[in-house]
Design an enzyme around this catalytic site. Structure first.
Site, short mmCIF file in Angstrom:
data_model
loop_
_atom_site.label_atom_id
_atom_site.label_comp_id
_atom_site.label_asym_id
_atom_site.label_seq_id
_atom_site.Cartn_x
_atom_site.Cartn_y
_atom_site.Cartn_z
N TRP A 29 33.16 48.57 34.61
CA TRP A 29 32.32 47.83 35.57
C TRP A 29 33.01 47.89 36.93
O TRP A 29 34.23 47.75 36.99
CB TRP A 29 32.21 46.38 35.10
N SER A 95 38.01 49.58 30.29
CA SER A 95 37.70 48.26 30.84
C SER A 95 36.51 47.63 30.11
O SER A 95 36.58 47.38 28.91
CB SER A 95 37.45 48.38 32.34
N MET A 96 35.40 47.39 30.79
CA MET A 96 34.23 46.82 30.13
C MET A 96 33.78 47.67 28.96
O MET A 96 33.28 47.15 27.95
CB MET A 96 33.09 46.66 31.14
N ASP A 224 48.47 45.62 35.74
CA ASP A 224 47.02 45.44 35.86
C ASP A 224 46.71 44.02 36.33
O ASP A 224 46.99 43.04 35.64
CB ASP A 224 46.38 45.70 34.49
N HIS A 253 44.90 48.72 37.25
CA HIS A 253 43.76 48.77 36.32
C HIS A 253 43.11 50.16 36.27
O HIS A 253 42.83 50.68 35.20
CB HIS A 253 42.73 47.73 36.74
#
Length: 273
Positions: A29, A95-96, A224, A253
């Protein structure tokens, strides 16, 4: 433009590169499948079939009003696997996208999947609660929502600097990468942007972890700031049976850009096992 239609009727933009055992790539995202292009090219060149797609509401996929919960997103992933006839597949979620991998493993029983990787993933639970004290406070997510509603463009200009560790780590990414990421984010609809932020912030994937019954690799940067490693990578590694974790010392990240070569090498080595 290649698209597939999900069971709910939403059309998703899809890339299908190379031939061989498939690796299905889930993006983060508020980005698109383009963030996987460097790895997808390397995987296709190495004899794998790289399948990536834009999540509903983002990039070139349709932007329906509903369907931004993880059950629906996992169903979308199942529909992609079905439409591409992907068998013996590896699922890589950034991530997402890690949440989609986790929910697919529980909701769809890991069908067609032989490997999984979670990269800087939100799994298992981002929100700070009494039984998840290392999580992110609700006030942080409330502030993000308010900032996006007030001036989404301004929010994302600041957000991506933290995402890539700009100003914290030297030589992470170029200004052009920041612009590229900003443009992807602004192509998404406001509704899916907000709804997906709520989904990854509040969905508890801890019950999904036991459903990982395939070799699983976790990669996370120790620096991160977007998805801190303690509540994510470390907790996922502790909860997924037999999971392996690789920590990138001091990395931010956005590993697909900040640590592109290292990430590509580690993921290809995992695929070749």
């Amino acid at each position: 433009m290649t698209t597939i239609k999900t069971r709910s009727g939403t059309e998703l933009y899809l890339k299908d590169w190379g031939q061989g055992r498939p690796v299905v790539l889930l993006h983060g995202w508020p980005l698109t499948s383009d963030t996987w292009d460097d790895f997808a090219m390397a995987a296709a060149d190495a004899g794998f079939r790289a399948i990536s797609y834009d999540r509903r509401g983002f990039g070139r996929s349709q932007q329906p009003w509903t369907g931004y919960d993880y059950d629906t997103l996992a169903d979308d992933l199942a529909d992609v696997l079905e439409a591409t006839d992907a068998q013996d597949a590896a699922l890589f979620g950034f991530s997402m996208g890690g949440g989609e991998v986790a929910r697919y493993m529980s909701r769809h029983g890991g069908r067609r999947v032989s490997q999984a990787a979670l990269i800087a993933s939100v799994v298992p639970y981002m929100l700070e609660t009494t039984d998840n004290p290392k999580g992110t406070p609700q006030s942080t997510f409330d502030g993000m929502t308010a900032a996006m509603k007030e001036d989404r463009a301004h929010f994302f200009q600041s957000f991506f600097k933290s995402f890539y560790g700009v100003g914290v780590f030297t030589g992470t990414v170029s200004d052009a990468v920041l612009d590229w990421s900003f443009n992807q984010a602004m192509a998404a609809g406001l509704k899916p942007t907000l709804a997906c932020a709520q989904a990854f912030a509040t969905t508890d994937f801890r019950p999904d972890l036991a459903h990982f019954r395939v070799p699983t690799l976790i990669i996370h940067g120790t620096g991160d700031q977007t998805v801190p490693i303690a509540a994510a990578g470390h907790a996922a590694a502790a909860g997924i049976p037999g999971a392996e974790i690789i920590e990138y010392d001091g990395a931010p990240h956005g590993l697909f850009a900040s640590n592109k070569q290292q990430l590509t090498e580690d993921l290809l080595e995992f695929l070749r096992r």
